[in-house]
Enzyme design. Structure first.
Site, short mmCIF file in Angstrom:
data_model
loop_
_atom_site.label_atom_id
_atom_site.label_comp_id
_atom_site.label_asym_id
_atom_site.label_seq_id
_atom_site.Cartn_x
_atom_site.Cartn_y
_atom_site.Cartn_z
N HIS A 1 3.16 8.52 2.37
CA HIS A 1 2.98 7.92 3.70
C HIS A 1 4.04 8.42 4.68
CE1 HIS A 1 2.92 4.89 6.87
NE2 HIS A 1 4.14 4.50 6.53
N PHE A 2 5.31 8.37 4.24
CA PHE A 2 6.30 8.66 5.29
C PHE A 2 6.54 10.15 5.49
CE2 PHE A 2 9.48 7.32 1.91
CZ PHE A 2 10.14 8.52 1.78
N HIS A 3 6.02 11.00 4.60
CA HIS A 3 6.07 12.42 4.95
C HIS A 3 4.99 12.78 5.98
CE1 HIS A 3 8.93 12.73 1.63
NE2 HIS A 3 9.36 13.81 2.27
N HIS B 1 12.50 -1.32 9.52
CA HIS B 1 11.19 -1.01 10.10
C HIS B 1 11.33 -0.45 11.52
CE1 HIS B 1 7.11 -0.40 10.77
NE2 HIS B 1 7.33 -0.92 11.96
N TYR C 1 10.15 3.43 14.38
CA TYR C 1 9.63 3.64 15.73
C TYR C 1 10.68 4.30 16.63
CZ TYR C 1 5.78 1.03 14.01
OH TYR C 1 4.73 0.63 13.24
N ARG D 1 8.10 6.29 -7.36
CA ARG D 1 8.90 7.07 -6.44
C ARG D 1 10.34 7.02 -6.93
NH1 ARG D 1 9.97 3.36 -0.99
NH2 ARG D 1 11.22 5.18 -0.44
N ARG D 2 11.22 7.77 -6.30
CA ARG D 2 12.65 7.70 -6.51
C ARG D 2 13.07 7.77 -7.97
NH1 ARG D 2 14.51 3.20 -1.99
NH2 ARG D 2 14.83 4.77 -0.41
FE1 HAS Z 1 5.43 3.10 7.60
C1 HAS Z 1 6.91 2.29 4.56
C2 HAS Z 1 3.47 0.31 7.40
C3 HAS Z 1 4.11 3.80 10.70
C4 HAS Z 1 7.89 5.43 8.10
N1 HAS Z 1 7.06 3.74 6.52
C5 HAS Z 1 7.47 3.31 5.29
C6 HAS Z 1 8.64 4.03 4.88
C7 HAS Z 1 8.93 4.91 5.90
C8 HAS Z 1 7.94 4.71 6.92
C9 HAS Z 1 10.10 5.87 5.97
O1 HAS Z 1 3.46 -2.33 5.84
C10 HAS Z 1 9.35 3.88 3.54
C11 HAS Z 1 10.62 3.10 3.59
C12 HAS Z 1 11.21 3.07 2.20
O2 HAS Z 1 11.92 4.03 1.85
O3 HAS Z 1 10.93 2.15 1.45
N2 HAS Z 1 4.01 2.24 8.78
C13 HAS Z 1 3.30 1.13 8.50
C14 HAS Z 1 2.34 0.88 9.56
C15 HAS Z 1 2.51 1.88 10.50
C16 HAS Z 1 3.57 2.71 10.00
C17 HAS Z 1 1.35 -0.23 9.64
N3 HAS Z 1 5.89 4.37 9.09
C18 HAS Z 1 5.24 4.49 10.29
C19 HAS Z 1 5.89 5.47 11.11
C20 HAS Z 1 6.97 5.92 10.38
C21 HAS Z 1 6.94 5.23 9.11
C22 HAS Z 1 5.45 5.83 12.51
C23 HAS Z 1 8.00 6.92 10.72
C24 HAS Z 1 8.09 7.58 11.82
N4 HAS Z 1 5.20 1.60 6.22
C25 HAS Z 1 4.40 0.52 6.38
C26 HAS Z 1 4.63 -0.41 5.27
C27 HAS Z 1 5.61 0.16 4.45
C28 HAS Z 1 5.95 1.41 5.09
C29 HAS Z 1 3.98 -1.70 5.02
C30 HAS Z 1 6.20 -0.43 3.16
C31 HAS Z 1 5.56 0.17 1.97
C32 HAS Z 1 6.20 -0.29 0.69
O4 HAS Z 1 5.53 -0.98 -0.08
O5 HAS Z 1 7.37 0.03 0.44
C33 HAS Z 1 1.79 2.00 11.83
O6 HAS Z 1 2.71 2.04 12.88
C34 HAS Z 1 0.89 3.20 11.89
C35 HAS Z 1 0.07 3.21 13.17
C36 HAS Z 1 -0.56 4.56 13.41
C37 HAS Z 1 -1.83 4.78 13.75
C38 HAS Z 1 -2.30 6.20 13.99
C39 HAS Z 1 -2.67 6.48 15.44
C40 HAS Z 1 -2.97 7.93 15.62
C41 HAS Z 1 -2.44 8.71 16.58
C42 HAS Z 1 -2.80 10.17 16.59
C43 HAS Z 1 -3.25 10.70 17.93
C44 HAS Z 1 -3.73 12.09 17.80
C45 HAS Z 1 -3.24 13.15 18.47
C46 HAS Z 1 -3.80 14.51 18.14
C47 HAS Z 1 -2.18 13.08 19.48
C48 HAS Z 1 -2.79 3.68 13.93
C49 HAS Z 1 -1.51 8.18 17.62
C50 HAS Z 1 -4.65 15.03 19.23
C51 HAS Z 1 -5.09 16.39 18.86
C52 HAS Z 1 -6.21 16.99 19.29
C53 HAS Z 1 -6.50 18.35 18.87
C54 HAS Z 1 -7.20 16.30 20.15
CU CU Z 2 7.74 -0.69 8.15
#
Ligand code: HAS
Ligand code: CU
Length: 571
Positions: A382-384, A231, A235, A445-446
């Site tokens: 999700h992760f793409h 996990h 980050y 998947r996979r």
């Molecule tokens: Fe995830 C599975 C939960 C974030 C990557 N995640 C994965 C896997 C990967 C991955 C690679 O709880 C699969 C692993 C595998 O192969 O089995 N993930 C979360 C949660 C977050 C989260 C709660 N994940 C990420 C990030 C990753 C990533 C970041 C890579 C970089 N994830 C999970 C969970 C699994 C999971 C379970 C397991 C699933 C399973 O069953 O296998 C949080 O950190 C997300 C928080 C994000 C937000 C969004 C905030 C929005 C922002 C945008 C700002 C906008 C801007 C645009 C800058 C709340 C910051 C402005 C533009 C204008 C024009 C104004």
């Molecule tokens: Cu995770």
């Protein structure tokens, strides 16, 4: 002529280091992206260029090259640049810097070769264990030793950045840590804590097992040690993107960072909370008590906070930039942003997509909803969005800004850059939406063969066939976009035209560090709390896993003759 205050003129050697790290990152990106399009076409049955039996080799290559090599080499380049720029001094020893670059590179080459060897029928080397490597899948020792070297290289890089900081500190007692350096250091402390899990997994269990000197380890134990690291590694990919959103994006948008203290709070929260949540990847693992899973879920929900704070701060900074450029109205300011600049548009689109990726992350994180999506193609969806867009698209967009700064060459083509980042966004909309929807229909998947003639997947809207087409179409657009990116940075590096206007200064924040308590900069304190939280979150689950099936569940019968007597003695 480049201005005297440009990074390249001030730090020609550091620029060379950054260029070489970026080069490895981009080569890995190109090969990884090619593997990606092969899979998208294969899975959907549109074009099958390889045997299904080789699917896992390609999938491992795709995951390792993109999620581990591309991301972390690029991170190393950005962090080297950012630490040097913000401390205004080079790393203390050129030799040491090249030593860690070489260690990471040799490790990468070993792991890469061991995966590729799986395609050669006559070789007995293979590593089809996917980028989430744990028992019972076993790879050749070359793969694990390569990974170990790679991780050691990243540790040395962290030490290098800390030494650079300490040298600065000796001359700047009592000053606040410059923001970019603060981000680099907190991220590296998080990485030191997180990689303890994978170090134990690989060095204590997987290497001796693959060498045949120890029996097969307890799979649940290696899975848990993997996710201890698996996990927080997400980050580790994200933090360089956040560094760029907080410090570079406001400048490109014509404004200033809204709040420096808030940025520091965010990085401290990631340091504290990134690791004690790994069990959210193991909600369906038997052998881990529900209570531990519940704690991981609660911690994960807290971990949304720093990203939500980021959304607020980064958008506020962009809005400030737009208003400086004459933008007005509730939403009218959006029009005043530099949308023709690929660096801006790419990062903004990456952020926009991260809002969607964060949402699917929240779905994953709910213990009960996770049962619906776990191991379906929803998770790659999700992760793409997260690593594949929030991170990768930010890196590409930032390259359009950074590569001229470390090469001194003008960006080859802004229009191609702009087209490329928009194409990535569109490709990902198609691919990841189809993946999420396919996952809800239960498509796994996979697997190279997700058809299962005896099972009819039921979608809520549209047919499975249309989802397949959207997935493949999106995948092809992404591949074309990746090629355009590589072409554009390649031609930039060879461009004879010198870059224009490369001042390396970043504007100060609207609310500066002096408006926050100095305890925020107390890295030792945060490191200590992070370690305590990890001990609290992991000691009981690990203890109960070892209690349950032992370190080597197959017992000593499965042990090679040389080692069996030794184990008898220990027992
Ligand atoms: Fe995830 C599975 C939960 C974030 C990557 N995640 C994965 C896997 C990967 C991955 C690679 O709880 C699969 C692993 C595998 O192969 O089995 N993930 C979360 C949660 C977050 C989260 C709660 N994940 C990420 C990030 C990753 C990533 C970041 C890579 C970089 N994830 C999970 C969970 C699994 C999971 C379970 C397991 C699933 C399973 O069953 O296998 C949080 O950190 C997300 C928080 C994000 C937000 C969004 C905030 C929005 C922002 C945008 C700002 C906008 C801007 C645009 C800058 C709340 C910051 C402005 C533009 C204008 C024009 C104004
Ligand atoms: Cu995770």
């Amino acid at each position: 002529m480049l201005p005297d205050n440009s990074f390249l003129i001030q730090y020609p050697h550091v620029s060379r280091v950054v260029r070489s790290l970026f080069l490895t990152a981009f080569v890995a990106f190109g090969i990884g992206a090619f593997m990606g399009v092969l899979q998208a076409l294969h899975r959907t049955g549109l074009a099958r260029i390889v045997e299904s039996a080789d699917y896992y080799t390609l999938l491992t290559l795709h995951g390792v090259l993109l999620a581990i090599v591309f991301t972390i080499f690029f991170l190393a380049g950005v962090f080297t640049w950012a630490n040097t720029r913000s401390l205004d001094r080079p790393p203390v020893s050129k030799r040491f810097t090249w030593f860690w670059v070489a260690t990471m590179s040799v490790g990468t080459a070993m792991a890469g070769v061991s995966i590729l060897a799986g395609l050669i029928p006559s070789s007995d080397i293979s590593a089809d264990v996917l980028f989430t490597f744990y028992a019972p899948l076993q790879a050749h020792p070359l793969f694990y030793i390569g990974l170990a070297l790679f991780v050691i290289g990243t540790w040395l890089a962290g030490i290098d950045w800390f030494r650079q900081y300490l040298a600065w500190r000796r001359e700047n007692a009592g000053e606040r840590i410059p923001l970019q350096s603060f981000m680099v250091l907190t991220t590296m402390i998080m990485w030191f804590v997180a990689t303890m899990g994978v170090a134990v997994e690989v060095v204590v269990f997987l290497i001796p097992w693959s060498l045949g000197i120890m029996p097969a380890p307890n799979p649940l134990l290696t899975r848990t040690l993997f996710w201890f690291f698996g996990h927080p590694v997400v980050y580790f990919w994200l933090m360089p993107a956040y560094l760029l959103w907080y410090t570079v994006l406001p400048k490109i948008a014509g404004g200033r960072l809204f709040s420096d203290p808030l940025a520091r709070v965010v990085f401290v929260l990631f340091l504290l909370l990134s690791t004690p949540v790994g069990i959210h990847h193991q909600y369906v693992d038997p052998g881990i008590a529900e209570g531990f899973k519940f704690i991981a879920m609660t911690n994960t929900m807290f971990l949304l906070l720093p990203s939500l704070l980021t959304a607020f701060t980064v958008v506020a900074s962009i809005e400030h930039g737009a208003r400086q450029r004459g933008g007005t109205g509730y939403f009218g300011w959006l029009k005043a942003l530099p949308w023709r600049d690929p660096a801006f548009t790419g990062m903004a689109l990456a952020g926009l997509m991260f809002a969607a990726g964060g949402f699917s992350g929240m779905v994953n994180a709910g213990m009960n909803i996770n049962y619906l999506v776990h191991n379906t193609i929803w998770v790659p969806g999700h992760f793409h969005l997260t690593v594949g867009t929030a991170v990768a698209l930010t890196f590409m967009a930032a390259s359009y800004w950074l590569v001229p700064r470390v090469t001194g060459r003008e960006l080859y083509s802004r229009p191609i850059g702009l087209f490329q980042v928009v194409l990535w966004f569109i490709g990902m909309v198609f691919m990841s939406a189809a993946m999420h929807r396919g996952g809800l229909a239960g498509i796994p998947r996979r697997t190279a063969e997700p058809q299962y003639p005896q099972v009819a997947f039921e979608t809520v809207a549209g047919s499975v066939g249309s989802l397949r087409l959207q997935l493949a179409f999106g995948g092809v657009l992404l591949f074309v976009s990746a090629l355009l990116f590589l072409m554009n940075v390649g031609l930039t590096a060879m461009n004879n035209e010198p870059a224009r206007g490369l001042d390396s200064a970043l504007p100060p924040a609207l609310s500066g560090p002096e408006q926050s308590p100095t305890v925020l900069d107390n890295l030792k304190l945060w490191a200590l709390i992070a370690v305590v939280l990890v001990i609290l979150a992991y000691s009981l689950p690990l203890y109960s896993i070892v209690q349950g099936a032992g370190l080597y569940p197959a017992g000593h019968e499965a042990t090679p003759a040389v080692i069996a007597p030794l184990l008898e003695v220990i027992a």
